[in-house]
Design an enzyme around this catalytic site. Structure first.
Site, mmCIF file in Angstrom:
data_model
loop_
_atom_site.group_PDB
_atom_site.id
_atom_site.type_symbol
_atom_site.label_atom_id
_atom_site.label_comp_id
_atom_site.label_asym_id
_atom_site.label_seq_id
_atom_site.Cartn_x
_atom_site.Cartn_y
_atom_site.Cartn_z
ATOM 1 N N CYS A 144 0.830 -1.210 0.000
ATOM 2 C CA CYS A 144 0.000 0.000 0.000
ATOM 3 C C CYS A 144 0.869 1.267 0.000
ATOM 4 O O CYS A 144 1.780 1.394 0.813
ATOM 5 C CB CYS A 144 -0.883 0.001 1.240
ATOM 6 S SG CYS A 144 -1.782 1.521 1.468
ATOM 7 N N CYS A 165 -1.017 5.774 7.138
ATOM 8 C CA CYS A 165 -2.392 5.438 7.507
ATOM 9 C C CYS A 165 -2.521 4.851 8.907
ATOM 10 O O CYS A 165 -3.313 5.312 9.711
ATOM 11 C CB CYS A 165 -2.971 4.483 6.460
ATOM 12 S SG CYS A 165 -4.479 3.657 6.960
ATOM 13 N N CYS A 184 -3.169 -0.671 8.844
ATOM 14 C CA CYS A 184 -2.437 -1.944 8.820
ATOM 15 C C CYS A 184 -1.124 -1.740 9.573
ATOM 16 O O CYS A 184 -0.547 -0.660 9.529
ATOM 17 C CB CYS A 184 -2.090 -2.359 7.392
ATOM 18 S SG CYS A 184 -3.502 -2.772 6.366
ATOM 19 N N CYS A 236 -7.992 1.685 -0.443
ATOM 20 C CA CYS A 236 -7.507 0.748 0.582
ATOM 21 C C CYS A 236 -7.420 -0.689 0.045
ATOM 22 O O CYS A 236 -8.358 -1.192 -0.566
ATOM 23 C CB CYS A 236 -8.452 0.793 1.773
ATOM 24 S SG CYS A 236 -8.007 -0.372 3.050
ATOM 25 N N TYR A 276 -23.351 -12.062 23.712
ATOM 26 C CA TYR A 276 -22.763 -11.132 22.732
ATOM 27 C C TYR A 276 -23.094 -11.598 21.309
ATOM 28 O O TYR A 276 -22.201 -11.776 20.482
ATOM 29 C CB TYR A 276 -21.241 -11.055 22.886
ATOM 30 C CG TYR A 276 -20.760 -10.839 24.296
ATOM 31 C CD1 TYR A 276 -20.534 -9.552 24.776
ATOM 32 C CD2 TYR A 276 -20.551 -11.919 25.152
ATOM 33 C CE1 TYR A 276 -20.081 -9.343 26.068
ATOM 34 C CE2 TYR A 276 -20.108 -11.713 26.459
ATOM 35 C CZ TYR A 276 -19.879 -10.432 26.901
ATOM 36 O OH TYR A 276 -19.435 -10.241 28.184
ATOM 37 N N GLU A 304 -27.795 -9.790 23.567
ATOM 38 C CA GLU A 304 -27.066 -8.735 22.856
ATOM 39 C C GLU A 304 -27.583 -7.384 23.334
ATOM 40 O O GLU A 304 -28.772 -7.230 23.554
ATOM 41 C CB GLU A 304 -27.299 -8.949 21.346
ATOM 42 C CG GLU A 304 -27.082 -7.772 20.434
ATOM 43 C CD GLU A 304 -25.641 -7.281 20.396
ATOM 44 O OE1 GLU A 304 -24.716 -8.095 20.261
ATOM 45 O OE2 GLU A 304 -25.458 -6.060 20.524
ATOM 46 N N ASP A 314 -18.447 -13.994 22.778
ATOM 47 C CA ASP A 314 -17.708 -13.315 21.703
ATOM 48 C C ASP A 314 -17.715 -11.825 22.038
ATOM 49 O O ASP A 314 -18.357 -11.022 21.363
ATOM 50 C CB ASP A 314 -18.433 -13.602 20.372
ATOM 51 C CG ASP A 314 -17.708 -12.983 19.181
ATOM 52 O OD1 ASP A 314 -16.613 -12.426 19.359
ATOM 53 O OD2 ASP A 314 -18.257 -13.064 18.062
ATOM 54 N N CYS A 338 -11.036 -11.265 20.114
ATOM 55 C CA CYS A 338 -10.223 -10.430 19.228
ATOM 56 C C CYS A 338 -9.141 -9.726 20.032
ATOM 57 O O CYS A 338 -8.483 -8.828 19.546
ATOM 58 C CB CYS A 338 -11.112 -9.416 18.503
ATOM 59 S SG CYS A 338 -12.007 -8.336 19.614
#
Ligand code: SAH
Length: 463
Positions: A82, A88, A91, A169, A322, A343, A391, A418
């Site tokens: 990129c 940016c 990433c 992108c 979640y 949720e 999650d 995550c």
């Protein structure tokens, strides 16, 4: 204060050039090495490299330095694809070969467990990989700004509040890029007032687009400070003419001084209210405010892994905490007796209910509320789940939810994460409460970035 510690403080000064062997990466993809036992963070340096770097910041527990030159370069260093990679900040690992990216992320996961639990061996499985690590994202939400008479749309760079144009992108689906460019150009042509963050004036704040990988259809959301804007009709007409892939245009009203992108209220300007996406055999309807996985191709692999470790036989009660628009729960429903989803976002729960109907699934129920508040209530009413899938957002599980899991002695917990740090901390509490860690499976969800996605299975045998 120890002698060595004292020496570092005296010795390392801003501006000083030091030589640092790089040992690992940090959670933001930065290279981490040691200089006289002092931790040094160096952006862009790769484990295995030895670099010269200029100290830019000295803190009691770490030092930051800027890479100047290499004494030894990594064989895994590659040219970032990129052109705005360095400005940016979206990433963090484009300068590292793909296989090494995966290896380093797997190590981040392992290090988190070593740091936050008392386990000495961590059952980490091989990473579930992705074939083409580009153009995988299905959603972009970009702030717009007026700079020297032009409408600029981009990302705020990691180090400053400067907007970097990211309209091409490389991890975004190309049609998302194209749609957002068109929306930006039309806004400029029509003279739509652009929001000024400092003065809290003007209209258009963000452009948000989400694509369905299954149909190629796009939902475009204009986030505005005001409830309406004068050029609404003209904008819709132009957009429909120039971007036939757009099937839904929505105005999201966000009147507040806030860093949150979306406001509470949506108004349909044109087309369909919801976007329809498919994962495997299931159809999902998505409202603008509902969370949906950002990499649809890998999502199917993620859910397959969840199903695999959930190990259902058809007799189980499953809680999908979640649950977003109900995806995981609905994925598991065919093999469970009963699925209960929870949720916080009401729109997402409404989508989840509609998704159950749309897919002819009758053994799944969805409720609005906080998982940590509802699960104890249901437990009090006698609910005894066999499997709980969690999650959570990056912040991890609420203490009250962990307490309930421990009180209920839920036999199987499947943790989709995550964030390795909160995952490992939460698992540690479960380990102390009698669970064992069966396996941790990394999944290549966000190639080129330092984000680490994983599926973890914890079980207990004493219920
Ligand atoms: N499992 C879903 C969504 C995961 S994202 C999927 O795969 O698509 C995490 C979701 O948790 C978001 O939809 C967010 O709105 C929701 N959430 C955040 N805090 C919550 C809480 N305390 N209780 C229940 N849901 C919560």
């Amino acid at each position: 204060m120890g002698k060595t510690e004292y020496q570092h403080k005296v010795r390392l000064k801003k501006g000083q050039v030091i030589e640092v062997p790089i040992r690992r990466i940090g959670i933001n993809g930065e290279g981490i090495g040691y200089h006289q036992q002092q931790v040094v963070f160096i952006d862009g340096a790769i484990p295995g490299e030895i670099v010269s770097a200029r100290v830019t910041q000295v803190k009691p527990s770490f030092v930051r330095a800027k890479l100047i030159k290499w004494k030894k370069k990594s064989a895994y260093r590659v040219e970032p694809r990129c052109p705005v990679y360095h400005q940016c900040g979206g990433c963090q690992l484009q300068h590292i070969d793909r296989r090494m990216q995966r290896r380093l992320k797997r190590e981040l996961l392992e290090e988190a467990f070593v740091k936050y639990t008392r386990l000495s061996t961590i059952p980490i499985e091989p990473t579930i990989t992705m074939d083409d690590p580009w153009f995988y994202r299905n959603k972009a939400q970009l702030p717009v700004s007026m700079i020297a008479g032009k409408v600029v749309m981009g990302m705020y760079s990691a180090s400053s509040r400067r907007l970097v144009d990211v309209s091409d992108c490389l991890v975004q689906h190309p049609l998302i890029n194209k749609t957002l460019q068109t929306a930006r150009d039309i806004s400029e042509k029509l003279g739509i007032s652009i929001y000024d963050e400092k003065k809290h004036e003007g209209v258009l704040r963000h452009l948000v687009a989400r694509i369905s990988f299954a149909t190629g259809e796009i939902q475009l959301v204009l986030v505005t400070r005001t409830k309406t804007f004068p050029q609404e009709q003209a904008f819709v007409a132009e957009m429909c003419k120039q971007a036939p892939q757009v099937k839904s245009i929505i105005l999201n009203h966000n009147p507040n001084r806030t860093s949150l992108v979306l406001g509470e209220k949506n108004r349909l300007l044109w087309g369909k209210e919801k976007l329809e996406e498919r994962i495997g055999d299931l159809v999902f309807l998505l409202s603008p405010r509902a969370f949906f996985q950002l990499n649809p191709l890998q999502t199917e692999k993620l859910y397959d892994e969840v199903a695999k470790v959930a190990h259902l036989t058809g007799t189980e009660t499953v809680v999908d905490a979640y649950c977003g628009v109900g995806t995981i729960g609905l994925w598991l429903a065919a093999k469970a007796k009963r699925v209960i989803g929870v949720e916080v976002i009401p729109d997402a729960v409404a989508d989840a209910k509609e998704n159950a109907k749309r897919n002819g699934i009758e053994n799944a129920e969805f409720y609005t509320g906080q998982a940590e508040a509802l699960l104890p209530v249901w437990a009090g009413e006698g609910l005894r789940p066999d499997v709980v899938v969690v999650d959570p957002p990056r912040t991890g599980l609420h203490d009250a939810l962990i307490d309930t899991l421990l009180n209920l002695k839920v036999p199987r917990i499947v943790y989709v994460s995550c964030n390795p740090a909160t995952l490992a901390k939460d698992c540690d509490r479960l380990l102390r409460g009698g669970y064992s860690l069966k396996k941790v499976v990394p999944l290549d969800m966000f190639p080129q970035t330092a984000h680490v996605e994983s599926v973890t299975l914890m079980t207990r045998e004493d219920q």
